[in-house]
Scaffold this active site. Structure first.
Site, mmCIF file in Angstrom:
data_model
loop_
_atom_site.group_PDB
_atom_site.id
_atom_site.type_symbol
_atom_site.label_atom_id
_atom_site.label_comp_id
_atom_site.label_asym_id
_atom_site.label_seq_id
_atom_site.Cartn_x
_atom_site.Cartn_y
_atom_site.Cartn_z
ATOM 1 N N ASP A 26 14.524 35.468 27.265
ATOM 2 C CA ASP A 26 15.758 36.144 27.686
ATOM 3 C C ASP A 26 15.723 37.633 27.346
ATOM 4 O O ASP A 26 15.079 38.046 26.386
ATOM 5 C CB ASP A 26 16.956 35.467 27.008
ATOM 6 C CG ASP A 26 18.268 35.755 27.726
ATOM 7 O OD1 ASP A 26 18.231 36.288 28.861
ATOM 8 O OD2 ASP A 26 19.331 35.452 27.158
ATOM 9 N N ARG A 39 16.718 45.779 37.305
ATOM 10 C CA ARG A 39 16.506 44.516 36.573
ATOM 11 C C ARG A 39 15.129 43.918 36.872
ATOM 12 O O ARG A 39 14.475 43.348 36.002
ATOM 13 C CB ARG A 39 17.587 43.491 36.958
ATOM 14 C CG ARG A 39 18.971 43.808 36.414
ATOM 15 C CD ARG A 39 19.975 42.726 36.838
ATOM 16 N NE ARG A 39 19.645 41.421 36.270
ATOM 17 C CZ ARG A 39 20.005 41.046 35.037
ATOM 18 N NH1 ARG A 39 20.706 41.843 34.267
ATOM 19 N NH2 ARG A 39 19.671 39.854 34.589
ATOM 20 N N HIS A 43 11.932 41.976 34.766
ATOM 21 C CA HIS A 43 11.271 40.695 35.054
ATOM 22 C C HIS A 43 9.761 40.901 35.203
ATOM 23 O O HIS A 43 8.967 40.072 34.768
ATOM 24 C CB HIS A 43 11.842 40.074 36.326
ATOM 25 C CG HIS A 43 13.301 39.720 36.214
ATOM 26 N ND1 HIS A 43 13.823 39.070 35.123
ATOM 27 C CD2 HIS A 43 14.353 39.927 37.061
ATOM 28 C CE1 HIS A 43 15.138 38.889 35.301
ATOM 29 N NE2 HIS A 43 15.477 39.402 36.470
ATOM 30 N N SER A 72 18.757 26.286 36.592
ATOM 31 C CA SER A 72 19.512 25.817 37.761
ATOM 32 C C SER A 72 20.728 26.722 37.991
ATOM 33 O O SER A 72 21.216 26.837 39.110
ATOM 34 C CB SER A 72 19.929 24.360 37.582
ATOM 35 O OG SER A 72 20.508 24.154 36.316
ATOM 36 N N GLU A 73 21.189 27.373 36.940
ATOM 37 C CA GLU A 73 22.341 28.288 37.057
ATOM 38 C C GLU A 73 21.910 29.684 37.530
ATOM 39 O O GLU A 73 22.742 30.448 38.030
ATOM 40 C CB GLU A 73 23.072 28.403 35.720
ATOM 41 C CG GLU A 73 23.866 27.158 35.340
ATOM 42 C CD GLU A 73 22.991 25.984 34.932
ATOM 43 O OE1 GLU A 73 21.899 26.212 34.371
ATOM 44 O OE2 GLU A 73 23.379 24.822 35.193
ATOM 45 N N ASN A 74 20.635 30.021 37.366
ATOM 46 C CA ASN A 74 20.170 31.351 37.784
ATOM 47 C C ASN A 74 20.228 31.539 39.308
ATOM 48 O O ASN A 74 20.167 32.668 39.799
ATOM 49 C CB ASN A 74 18.754 31.651 37.271
ATOM 50 C CG ASN A 74 18.677 31.884 35.768
ATOM 51 O OD1 ASN A 74 17.661 31.584 35.131
ATOM 52 N ND2 ASN A 74 19.741 32.413 35.181
ATOM 53 N N ARG A 77 22.703 34.120 40.725
ATOM 54 C CA ARG A 77 22.495 35.582 40.681
ATOM 55 C C ARG A 77 22.417 36.147 42.093
ATOM 56 O O ARG A 77 22.337 35.410 43.071
ATOM 57 C CB ARG A 77 21.224 35.890 39.891
ATOM 58 C CG ARG A 77 21.380 35.462 38.438
ATOM 59 C CD ARG A 77 20.255 35.970 37.588
ATOM 60 N NE ARG A 77 20.461 35.558 36.197
ATOM 61 C CZ ARG A 77 19.794 36.022 35.167
ATOM 62 N NH1 ARG A 77 18.856 36.930 35.356
ATOM 63 N NH2 ARG A 77 20.045 35.593 33.947
ATOM 64 N N SER A 202 21.868 27.307 26.670
ATOM 65 C CA SER A 202 21.925 27.579 28.115
ATOM 66 C C SER A 202 21.327 26.460 28.978
ATOM 67 O O SER A 202 20.541 26.708 29.893
ATOM 68 C CB SER A 202 21.255 28.914 28.435
ATOM 69 O OG SER A 202 21.924 29.984 27.786
ATOM 70 N N GLU A 213 13.618 22.629 15.788
ATOM 71 C CA GLU A 213 14.000 23.788 14.964
ATOM 72 C C GLU A 213 14.203 24.997 15.888
ATOM 73 O O GLU A 213 13.359 25.264 16.757
ATOM 74 C CB GLU A 213 12.882 24.109 13.956
ATOM 75 C CG GLU A 213 12.655 23.016 12.932
ATOM 76 C CD GLU A 213 13.835 22.844 11.984
ATOM 77 O OE1 GLU A 213 14.516 23.840 11.671
ATOM 78 O OE2 GLU A 213 14.061 21.690 11.554
#
Ligand code: IPE
Ligand code: IPE
Ligand code: MG
Length: 248
Positions: A26, A39, A43, A72-74, A77, A202, A213
């Protein structure tokens, strides 16, 4: 090892080197923003960190390295960012697979492939096939991956099997659920690293991280290097894993 989520190890005490390291990569956007860059440049730099991280994992004797590349949420964008990320993925698959193969790395993808373009799926399938016999390390790339989506799919498959009379509800236990996840043949992560200062999961590997951990670092993913990886491993080795047992 199918059903790898159970049984949990029974021994407590300081852990050995992690077999499986998972990383939430991230901070690409913030890295770019702080430099006044688009952006996508973040990347692009992030892809360099991927290479460094794979090398570091091999050097540390890690057996499984799972990288969260796209959630799956990206998909929510902007179209420009999603397209840019998919182009970078194509470039990565085109350029890096030969090197991974040469280094003895087996490559696999977890996630909802139906949402990826056919040409990307073809490259993934070719890469998986080409590297299937490699044993030095397994690189698991999570693409269009969401843990809740993964659990919903497993629940549907199991419900259908019960409805069809192929199994009973009581046949469903923890190993059964593990077997129906994308990660069926992969042991649970020992260590999860998240970069960029965010301290949340996330929707990554919810089932699999029951006793993982967590190590959080403020480093933004494009700046992440071998020394950050080594620091995370060293923090991990200082932890005491108990798996619910009494402390030592
Ligand atoms: C991680 O960096 C890469 C992906 C999620 C694809 P971000 O793009 O989330 O970067 P930040 O969090 O906005 O800095
Ligand atoms: C998680 O990062 C997904 C990946 C690193 C691929 P996000 O940037 O999408 O997560 P949130 O939105 O900060 O929780
Ligand atoms: Mg982010």
């Amino acid at each position: 090892m199918p059903g790898a989520s159970v049984p949990l190890p029974v021994s407590a005490g300081p852990p050995e080197s992690p077999r499986h390291v998972a990383v939430i990569m991230d901070g690409n956007g913030r890295w770019a923003k702080s430099r006044g860059l688009p952006r996508l440049e973040g990347h692009r730099q992030g892809a360099e960190s991927v290479r460094r991280c794979i090398e570091a994992a091999i050097d540390h004797g890690v057996e499984y390295l799972t990288l969260f590349g796209f959630s799956s949420e990206n998909w929510k964008r902007s179209e420009a960012e999603v397209n840019g990320l998919m182009s970078l993925l194509r470039l990565y698959l085109r350029r890096e697979i030969a090197e991974l193969d040469k280094n003895g790395v087996r490559f696999i993808v977890i996630g909802d492939r139906s949402r990826l373009e056919p040409d990307i799926n073809k490259m993934i399938a070719d890469a998986e096939q080409r590297t299937a016999g490699n044993t030095r390390m397994t690189l698991v790339l999570a693409l269009s991956y969401g843990a809740r989506d993964e659990l919903v799919r497993a629940a549907r498959v199991l419900a259908r099997a019960v409805a069809a009379g192929e199994m009973t509800a009581d046949d469903i236990d923890e190993p059964t659920i593990s077997r129906y996840l994308y990660t069926a043949d992969i042991p649970d992560p020992d260590l999860l690293i998240r970069t960029s200062g965010e301290q949340r999961i996330s929707n990554f590997l919810l089932w699999q991280c029951a006793y993982t951990e967590f190590v959080f670092t403020d480093t933004l993913w494009p700046d992440f290097d071998e020394s950050d990886f080594a620091a995370a491993i060293s923090t991990y080795k200082g932890r005491e894993r108990r798996f619910g047992a009494a402390g030592v």
